[in-house]
Design a protein around this motif. Structure first.
Motif, PDB file in Angstrom:
ATOM      1  N   ALA A 137     -38.983 -33.293   3.777  1.00 40.76           N
ATOM      2  CA  ALA A 137     -38.898 -31.955   4.375  1.00 40.76           C
ATOM      3  C   ALA A 137     -37.547 -31.311   4.075  1.00 40.76           C
ATOM      4  N   ALA A 138     -36.471 -32.098   4.162  1.00 45.18           N
ATOM      5  CA  ALA A 138     -35.140 -31.556   3.902  1.00 45.18           C
ATOM      6  C   ALA A 138     -35.008 -31.091   2.455  1.00 45.18           C
ATOM      7  N   VAL A 139     -35.504 -31.877   1.518  1.00 43.38           N
ATOM      8  CA  VAL A 139     -35.418 -31.501   0.106  1.00 43.38           C
ATOM      9  C   VAL A 139     -36.307 -30.300  -0.189  1.00 43.38           C
ATOM     10  N   LEU A 140     -37.518 -30.298   0.347  1.00 38.75           N
ATOM     11  CA  LEU A 140     -38.452 -29.200   0.103  1.00 38.75           C
ATOM     12  C   LEU A 140     -37.920 -27.878   0.643  1.00 38.75           C
ATOM     13  N   PHE A 141     -37.491 -27.868   1.899  1.00 36.84           N
ATOM     14  CA  PHE A 141     -37.045 -26.617   2.501  1.00 36.84           C
ATOM     15  C   PHE A 141     -35.706 -26.144   1.936  1.00 36.84           C
ATOM     16  N   ALA A 162     -33.685 -19.134   7.510  1.00 38.75           N
ATOM     17  CA  ALA A 162     -34.826 -19.757   8.189  1.00 38.75           C
ATOM     18  C   ALA A 162     -35.192 -21.080   7.526  1.00 38.75           C
ATOM     19  N   LEU A 163     -35.231 -21.101   6.203  1.00 39.67           N
ATOM     20  CA  LEU A 163     -35.573 -22.336   5.506  1.00 39.67           C
ATOM     21  C   LEU A 163     -34.461 -23.370   5.618  1.00 39.67           C
ATOM     22  N   SER A 164     -33.222 -22.922   5.694  1.00 40.12           N
ATOM     23  CA  SER A 164     -32.111 -23.854   5.881  1.00 40.12           C
ATOM     24  C   SER A 164     -32.173 -24.512   7.254  1.00 40.12           C
ATOM     25  N   ALA A 165     -32.583 -23.758   8.248  1.00 44.59           N
ATOM     26  CA  ALA A 165     -32.751 -24.339   9.583  1.00 44.59           C
ATOM     27  C   ALA A 165     -33.829 -25.425   9.561  1.00 44.59           C
ATOM     28  N   LEU A 166     -34.916 -25.170   8.841  1.00 44.39           N
ATOM     29  CA  LEU A 166     -35.959 -26.190   8.714  1.00 44.39           C
ATOM     30  C   LEU A 166     -35.462 -27.398   7.930  1.00 44.39           C
ATOM     31  N   LEU A 225     -32.203 -34.073  10.268  1.00 44.11           N
ATOM     32  CA  LEU A 225     -32.056 -34.754  11.561  1.00 44.11           C
ATOM     33  C   LEU A 225     -33.201 -35.732  11.796  1.00 44.11           C
ATOM     34  N   LEU A 226     -34.387 -35.364  11.370  1.00 42.87           N
ATOM     35  CA  LEU A 226     -35.527 -36.276  11.462  1.00 42.87           C
ATOM     36  C   LEU A 226     -35.285 -37.506  10.600  1.00 42.87           C
ATOM     37  N   MET A 227     -34.700 -37.306   9.436  1.00 49.43           N
ATOM     38  CA  MET A 227     -34.375 -38.421   8.553  1.00 49.43           C
ATOM     39  C   MET A 227     -33.331 -39.332   9.203  1.00 49.43           C
ATOM     40  N   LEU A 228     -32.380 -38.732   9.882  1.00 50.45           N
ATOM     41  CA  LEU A 228     -31.313 -39.511  10.519  1.00 50.45           C
ATOM     42  C   LEU A 228     -31.835 -40.310  11.710  1.00 50.45           C
TER      43      LEU A 228
END
Length: 61
Positions: free
Chosen positions: A44-48, A17-21, A27-30
């Protein structure tokens, strides 16, 4: 004498679940590349992704 142990897959489910986030954050970063949105996506990618690693280690038997 045999003992019974119960094993759950909480760590795997939490990590998925956290990997999906984390992937959504990447993707938001991209997509928000030259803007502040990219910075929030990276955060968000680093945190999750780090929380996914913590979840695996926390529930690993």
């Amino acid at each position: 004498m045999a003992t019974q142990s119960e094993s759950t897959d909480k760590g795997v489910g939490l990590a998925l679940a956290l990997s999906a986030l984390a992937v959504i954050g990447a993707l938001l970063m991209l997509t928000g590349a030259p803007d502040v949105t990219a910075a929030w996506g990276f955060a968000a990618a680093v945190l999750f992704s780090s929380l996914a690693v913590v979840g695996i280690h926390l529930y690993w038997d």
